[in-house]
Design an enzyme around this catalytic site. Sequence first.
Site, PDB file in Angstrom:
ATOM      1  N   ARG A 159     -14.592 -79.490   6.609  1.00 19.21           N
ATOM      2  CA  ARG A 159     -14.526 -80.555   7.611  1.00 19.21           C
ATOM      3  C   ARG A 159     -15.939 -81.044   7.868  1.00 19.21           C
ATOM      4  O   ARG A 159     -16.899 -80.485   7.357  1.00 19.21           O
ATOM      5  CB  ARG A 159     -13.802 -80.127   8.886  1.00 19.21           C
ATOM      6  CG  ARG A 159     -13.814 -78.684   9.308  1.00 19.21           C
ATOM      7  CD  ARG A 159     -15.177 -78.134   9.631  1.00 19.21           C
ATOM      8  NE  ARG A 159     -15.879 -78.968  10.581  1.00 19.21           N
ATOM      9  CZ  ARG A 159     -17.177 -79.017  10.757  1.00 19.21           C
ATOM     10  NH1 ARG A 159     -17.968 -78.255  10.000  1.00 19.21           N
ATOM     11  NH2 ARG A 159     -17.747 -79.781  11.639  1.00 19.21           N
ATOM     12  N   GLY A 160     -16.046 -82.074   8.723  1.00 16.66           N
ATOM     13  CA  GLY A 160     -17.356 -82.707   8.930  1.00 16.66           C
ATOM     14  C   GLY A 160     -17.421 -83.933   8.021  1.00 16.66           C
ATOM     15  O   GLY A 160     -17.142 -83.820   6.813  1.00 16.66           O
ATOM     16  N   ALA A 161     -17.764 -85.080   8.608  1.00 20.39           N
ATOM     17  CA  ALA A 161     -17.617 -86.354   7.903  1.00 20.39           C
ATOM     18  C   ALA A 161     -18.283 -86.392   6.514  1.00 20.39           C
ATOM     19  O   ALA A 161     -17.619 -86.710   5.516  1.00 20.39           O
ATOM     20  CB  ALA A 161     -18.126 -87.475   8.800  1.00 20.39           C
TER      21      ALA A 161
ATOM     22  N   ARG B 243      -7.357 -87.769   6.280  1.00 23.66           N
ATOM     23  CA  ARG B 243      -7.733 -87.743   7.709  1.00 23.66           C
ATOM     24  C   ARG B 243      -8.198 -89.154   8.083  1.00 23.66           C
ATOM     25  O   ARG B 243      -8.898 -89.793   7.293  1.00 23.66           O
ATOM     26  CB  ARG B 243      -8.853 -86.712   7.977  1.00 23.66           C
ATOM     27  CG  ARG B 243      -8.383 -85.262   7.820  1.00 23.66           C
ATOM     28  CD  ARG B 243      -9.449 -84.276   8.287  1.00 23.66           C
ATOM     29  NE  ARG B 243      -9.579 -84.271   9.730  1.00 23.66           N
ATOM     30  CZ  ARG B 243     -10.545 -83.594  10.386  1.00 23.66           C
ATOM     31  NH1 ARG B 243     -11.450 -82.895   9.703  1.00 23.66           N
ATOM     32  NH2 ARG B 243     -10.606 -83.613  11.699  1.00 23.66           N
TER      33      ARG B 243
ATOM     34  N   GLN C 158     -15.692 -75.326  16.390  1.00 23.33           N
ATOM     35  CA  GLN C 158     -16.727 -75.546  15.367  1.00 23.33           C
ATOM     36  C   GLN C 158     -18.111 -75.123  15.868  1.00 23.33           C
ATOM     37  O   GLN C 158     -18.954 -74.684  15.081  1.00 23.33           O
ATOM     38  CB  GLN C 158     -16.779 -77.029  14.966  1.00 23.33           C
ATOM     39  CG  GLN C 158     -15.593 -77.529  14.164  1.00 23.33           C
ATOM     40  CD  GLN C 158     -14.534 -78.145  15.047  1.00 23.33           C
ATOM     41  OE1 GLN C 158     -14.360 -77.757  16.200  1.00 23.33           O
ATOM     42  NE2 GLN C 158     -13.809 -79.102  14.523  1.00 23.33           N
TER      43      GLN C 158
ATOM     44  N   ASP D 298     -18.625 -89.320  13.153  1.00 25.09           N
ATOM     45  CA  ASP D 298     -17.581 -89.514  12.134  1.00 25.09           C
ATOM     46  C   ASP D 298     -17.436 -90.976  11.750  1.00 25.09           C
ATOM     47  O   ASP D 298     -16.966 -91.291  10.671  1.00 25.09           O
ATOM     48  CB  ASP D 298     -16.243 -88.971  12.640  1.00 25.09           C
ATOM     49  CG  ASP D 298     -16.297 -87.458  12.659  1.00 25.09           C
ATOM     50  OD1 ASP D 298     -16.836 -86.895  13.641  1.00 25.09           O
ATOM     51  OD2 ASP D 298     -15.860 -86.840  11.680  1.00 25.09           O
TER      52      ASP D 298
ATOM     53  N   ASN E 169     -17.001 -89.320  17.477  1.00 25.80           N
ATOM     54  CA  ASN E 169     -17.397 -87.956  17.097  1.00 25.80           C
ATOM     55  C   ASN E 169     -16.409 -86.993  17.753  1.00 25.80           C
ATOM     56  O   ASN E 169     -15.477 -87.410  18.458  1.00 25.80           O
ATOM     57  CB  ASN E 169     -18.847 -87.680  17.519  1.00 25.80           C
ATOM     58  CG  ASN E 169     -19.389 -86.414  16.877  1.00 25.80           C
ATOM     59  OD1 ASN E 169     -19.292 -86.224  15.660  1.00 25.80           O
ATOM     60  ND2 ASN E 169     -19.944 -85.513  17.666  1.00 25.80           N
ATOM     61  N   LYS E 170     -16.608 -85.726  17.528  1.00 26.36           N
ATOM     62  CA  LYS E 170     -15.684 -84.689  17.999  1.00 26.36           C
ATOM     63  C   LYS E 170     -15.327 -84.866  19.475  1.00 26.36           C
ATOM     64  O   LYS E 170     -16.179 -85.182  20.291  1.00 26.36           O
ATOM     65  CB  LYS E 170     -16.324 -83.327  17.751  1.00 26.36           C
ATOM     66  CG  LYS E 170     -15.519 -82.123  18.145  1.00 26.36           C
ATOM     67  CD  LYS E 170     -14.109 -82.112  17.600  1.00 26.36           C
ATOM     68  CE  LYS E 170     -14.005 -82.284  16.106  1.00 26.36           C
ATOM     69  NZ  LYS E 170     -12.613 -82.467  15.628  1.00 26.36           N
TER      70      LYS E 170
END
Length: 344
Positions: free
Chosen positions: A45-47, A87, A192, A233, A243-244
């Site tokens: 995960r993570g853009a 996603r 995370q 993201d 973002n998150k």
Amino acid sequence: MDDHIRFENGVLLLLDQRKLPLIEESFVCRTVQEVIFALQTMVVRGAPAIGVCAAYGCCLALEEAQRAGANWMFELESLLDLLAQARPTAVNLTWAVQTMRAKGAGVTEPDKLATLWLDQAQAMHQNDIAMNKIMGRLGSELLQDGDTVMTHCNAGALATAGYGTALGVIRGAVDMGKNISVIANETRPFLQGARLTAYELQQDGIAVTVACDNACALLMQRGMVDKVVVGADRIVANGDVANKIGTSGVAILAKHYGIPFYVAAPSSTFDLTIGHGSLIPIEERTPLEVTHVGATQITPLDVPVFNFAFDVTDHALIDALITERGVLYPPYSHSIAEMIGQEL
Ligand code: MRU
């Protein structure tokens, strides 16, 4: 840490981030469906990491499509469409698939396309690390010796091909000899921050303390946070940042307490087709991430929950956007168009 994404002998090997920090185990992807599964369940995960894995996923899709014989091109297109939809929020995913498609445009021999695409995926992998190091150097100028930096989620090596975006800025400052300590917000529900940011900073010997997400106001009120640096993201034309989930709340608090709030992201995270953050698609994930901790249910049976995975931070709350092309300042609609716009 730059070997958590590997493509060897036609197989994608990923350090399984669902199991960190307790278990270090590889997850093997031999098919594009396995890559989609890995993206959706957050093995990776993570853009920027999602973008690099999608590029390798295109190589696997080509391999698979060839089994369709004469129809391989048609089959390939539908596999790439599925991959691009794995996603919705991190624009690096569609950026990577589009970049691979553009690179292969007009190539009708599968063997030739396979060589071209593998070279391209490897270049994107290496470029991501190189861009993060540039961002790290540029962004490190914004941090002072002795700063305590808060970060949210994991925008580190694990979320990229290596070095990280937000954590790259912290690593850049540490590499320059600055003494930096980090507060990692735990980042419910996937944790995370607690699991991944703490893990990789500890491995690098950078001082890190984990805090509950809801401790943010208290820590800021007590003067325990000097700067905030997060990843992104998707950043749109007016400078709004997805973002998150929780990032926007951290930014609002930072503004209230007069603490600089920075976002670090490569140009592949910018989406200039969207003018305003309210138009960014926000992923909603399985309720199980909220209702359960491990195998244990913590909410009463049948009580519904919200599990939005991202939020949007208003550009007015952001003091600077750190990119590999330079540090951008408000007004963002102007600075983004000038530094990012022409080449996207
Ligand atoms: O759901 P995730 O873990 O993929 O979300 C990741 C984030 O929101 C990161 O902060 C963002 O992708 C920046 S990563 C360099």
